[in-house]
Design a protein around this motif. Sequence first.
Motif, mmCIF file in Angstrom:
data_model
loop_
_atom_site.group_PDB
_atom_site.id
_atom_site.type_symbol
_atom_site.label_atom_id
_atom_site.label_comp_id
_atom_site.label_asym_id
_atom_site.label_seq_id
_atom_site.Cartn_x
_atom_site.Cartn_y
_atom_site.Cartn_z
ATOM 1 N N LYS A 109 -2.618 7.058 -11.837
ATOM 2 C CA LYS A 109 -3.653 7.533 -11.019
ATOM 3 C C LYS A 109 -4.544 6.451 -10.211
ATOM 4 O O LYS A 109 -4.943 6.526 -9.139
ATOM 5 N N VAL A 110 -5.103 5.454 -10.869
ATOM 6 C CA VAL A 110 -5.895 4.645 -10.656
ATOM 7 C C VAL A 110 -5.332 3.632 -9.383
ATOM 8 O O VAL A 110 -5.623 3.387 -8.560
ATOM 9 N N LEU A 111 -4.085 3.350 -9.799
ATOM 10 C CA LEU A 111 -3.268 2.331 -8.818
ATOM 11 C C LEU A 111 -3.198 3.231 -7.485
ATOM 12 O O LEU A 111 -3.314 2.587 -6.421
ATOM 13 N N LYS A 112 -2.598 4.547 -7.548
ATOM 14 C CA LYS A 112 -2.635 5.255 -6.279
ATOM 15 C C LYS A 112 -3.954 5.246 -5.582
ATOM 16 O O LYS A 112 -3.943 5.467 -4.665
ATOM 17 N N GLU A 113 -5.085 5.658 -6.462
ATOM 18 C CA GLU A 113 -6.179 5.960 -5.760
ATOM 19 C C GLU A 113 -6.787 4.827 -5.074
ATOM 20 O O GLU A 113 -7.618 4.893 -4.095
ATOM 21 N N CYS A 114 -6.632 3.493 -5.647
ATOM 22 C CA CYS A 114 -7.255 2.526 -5.036
ATOM 23 C C CYS A 114 -6.202 1.632 -4.388
ATOM 24 O O CYS A 114 -6.460 0.348 -4.194
ATOM 25 N N ALA A 115 -5.188 2.081 -3.856
ATOM 26 C CA ALA A 115 -4.015 1.455 -3.120
ATOM 27 C C ALA A 115 -4.766 0.799 -1.952
ATOM 28 O O ALA A 115 -4.272 -0.556 -1.647
ATOM 29 N N ASP A 116 -5.643 1.317 -1.250
ATOM 30 C CA ASP A 116 -6.074 0.572 -0.093
ATOM 31 C C ASP A 116 -6.777 -0.578 -0.406
ATOM 32 O O ASP A 116 -6.742 -1.525 0.207
ATOM 33 N N GLU A 117 -7.581 -0.632 -1.347
ATOM 34 C CA GLU A 117 -8.484 -1.814 -1.983
ATOM 35 C C GLU A 117 -7.499 -2.869 -2.657
ATOM 36 O O GLU A 117 -7.735 -4.109 -2.365
ATOM 37 N N ILE A 118 -6.584 -2.659 -3.392
ATOM 38 C CA ILE A 118 -5.637 -3.424 -4.338
ATOM 39 C C ILE A 118 -4.545 -3.969 -3.302
ATOM 40 O O ILE A 118 -4.060 -5.273 -3.939
ATOM 41 N N ALA A 119 -4.064 -3.329 -2.582
ATOM 42 C CA ALA A 119 -2.701 -3.726 -1.713
ATOM 43 C C ALA A 119 -2.826 -5.179 -1.136
ATOM 44 O O ALA A 119 -1.749 -5.972 -1.389
ATOM 45 N N PRO A 120 -4.069 -5.516 -0.325
ATOM 46 C CA PRO A 120 -4.002 -7.109 0.025
ATOM 47 C C PRO A 120 -3.967 -8.229 -1.239
ATOM 48 O O PRO A 120 -3.153 -8.956 -0.970
ATOM 49 N N LEU A 121 -4.629 -7.616 -2.145
ATOM 50 C CA LEU A 121 -4.663 -8.683 -3.317
ATOM 51 C C LEU A 121 -3.360 -8.738 -3.826
ATOM 52 O O LEU A 121 -2.879 -9.830 -4.210
ATOM 53 N N LEU A 122 -2.587 -7.638 -4.112
ATOM 54 C CA LEU A 122 -1.336 -7.766 -4.647
ATOM 55 C C LEU A 122 -0.422 -8.299 -3.851
ATOM 56 O O LEU A 122 0.408 -8.998 -4.350
ATOM 57 N N SER A 123 -0.273 -8.039 -2.489
ATOM 58 C CA SER A 123 0.533 -8.768 -1.683
ATOM 59 C C SER A 123 0.291 -10.248 -1.564
ATOM 60 O O SER A 123 1.388 -11.132 -1.619
ATOM 61 N N ILE A 124 -0.801 -10.812 -1.811
ATOM 62 C CA ILE A 124 -1.123 -12.189 -1.857
ATOM 63 C C ILE A 124 -0.282 -12.711 -3.043
ATOM 64 O O ILE A 124 0.089 -13.785 -3.208
ATOM 65 N N ILE A 125 -0.732 -12.080 -4.376
ATOM 66 C CA ILE A 125 -0.198 -12.481 -5.684
ATOM 67 C C ILE A 125 1.345 -12.501 -5.341
ATOM 68 O O ILE A 125 2.119 -13.511 -5.996
ATOM 69 N N PHE A 126 1.940 -11.403 -5.015
ATOM 70 C CA PHE A 126 3.536 -11.460 -4.631
ATOM 71 C C PHE A 126 3.915 -12.693 -3.951
ATOM 72 O O PHE A 126 4.921 -13.217 -4.242
ATOM 73 N N ARG A 182 1.073 -1.181 0.026
ATOM 74 C CA ARG A 182 -0.116 -0.062 0.010
ATOM 75 C C ARG A 182 0.835 1.297 -0.087
ATOM 76 O O ARG A 182 0.584 2.078 -0.847
ATOM 77 N N LYS A 183 1.673 1.250 0.797
ATOM 78 C CA LYS A 183 2.786 2.300 0.746
ATOM 79 C C LYS A 183 3.448 2.647 -0.529
ATOM 80 O O LYS A 183 3.494 3.775 -0.980
ATOM 81 N N LEU A 184 3.962 1.500 -1.217
ATOM 82 C CA LEU A 184 4.366 1.694 -2.573
ATOM 83 C C LEU A 184 3.722 2.238 -3.550
ATOM 84 O O LEU A 184 3.895 3.060 -4.243
ATOM 85 N N LEU A 185 2.444 1.947 -3.433
ATOM 86 C CA LEU A 185 1.360 2.311 -4.559
ATOM 87 C C LEU A 185 0.945 3.663 -3.971
ATOM 88 O O LEU A 185 0.653 4.347 -5.133
ATOM 89 N N LYS A 186 0.741 3.824 -2.842
ATOM 90 C CA LYS A 186 0.507 5.259 -2.707
ATOM 91 C C LYS A 186 1.657 6.534 -3.045
ATOM 92 O O LYS A 186 1.368 7.643 -3.283
ATOM 93 N N ASN A 187 2.833 5.897 -3.210
ATOM 94 C CA ASN A 187 3.964 7.001 -3.521
ATOM 95 C C ASN A 187 4.246 6.996 -5.139
ATOM 96 O O ASN A 187 5.199 7.472 -5.582
ATOM 97 N N ILE A 188 3.174 6.393 -5.722
ATOM 98 C CA ILE A 188 3.366 6.240 -7.184
ATOM 99 C C ILE A 188 3.095 7.668 -8.007
ATOM 100 O O ILE A 188 1.988 8.381 -7.244
ATOM 101 N N ASN A 189 3.651 8.147 -8.767
ATOM 102 C CA ASN A 189 3.499 9.519 -9.306
ATOM 103 C C ASN A 189 2.318 9.302 -10.415
ATOM 104 O O ASN A 189 2.255 8.438 -11.262
ATOM 105 N N PRO A 190 1.239 9.948 -10.073
ATOM 106 C CA PRO A 190 0.012 9.921 -10.876
ATOM 107 C C PRO A 190 0.023 10.371 -12.338
ATOM 108 O O PRO A 190 -0.815 10.105 -13.035
#
Length: 170
Positions: free
Chosen positions: A131-148, A111-119
Amino acid sequence: MKGKVQREQRHAYWTYINNIIDPPKSDDEQLKGSNQKRFWNYIKSLRRDSTGVSPLRDQGRLFASPKEKANILNHQYKSVFTREKSSKILTPSGVSYPAMAEITIDKEGVRKLLKNINPYKAAGPDEIPAKVLKECADEIAPLLSIIFTKSLADGCVPDDWKMANVTAVF
């Protein structure tokens, strides 16, 4: 008739250039600054190479579309690398490196890395805007962490992550 049109075009062009170089006299200094800006914009436009990658020839045919040119360049870059067969690679006997601590990927770090993306950056091959990745960081961070985490545990990377389009830099 054609000659007359060409003469008129040349005359209009040089009138435009002369107005940029030596603008009509004015007491307004702000206008002078904008004319200087117009002059330097014109000079910069003359120096700009907007052709990109010229058409490429492959197997006797000429290709001009961006996708075809990217594929030709990818094939060219791939051809200069050799892929060795795993049976020929010698492995050293014994362990010559220290054991590595287990890597953990938590959703807060993602989530921290997604929030630091340049939109304002362009979208990647997945065509998801930054911008979508940054704005949706809270929602997609758990899913991405599972994939990684799954990717690290299995020791494999999805095929889509291995593909890239290479662009030549002049």
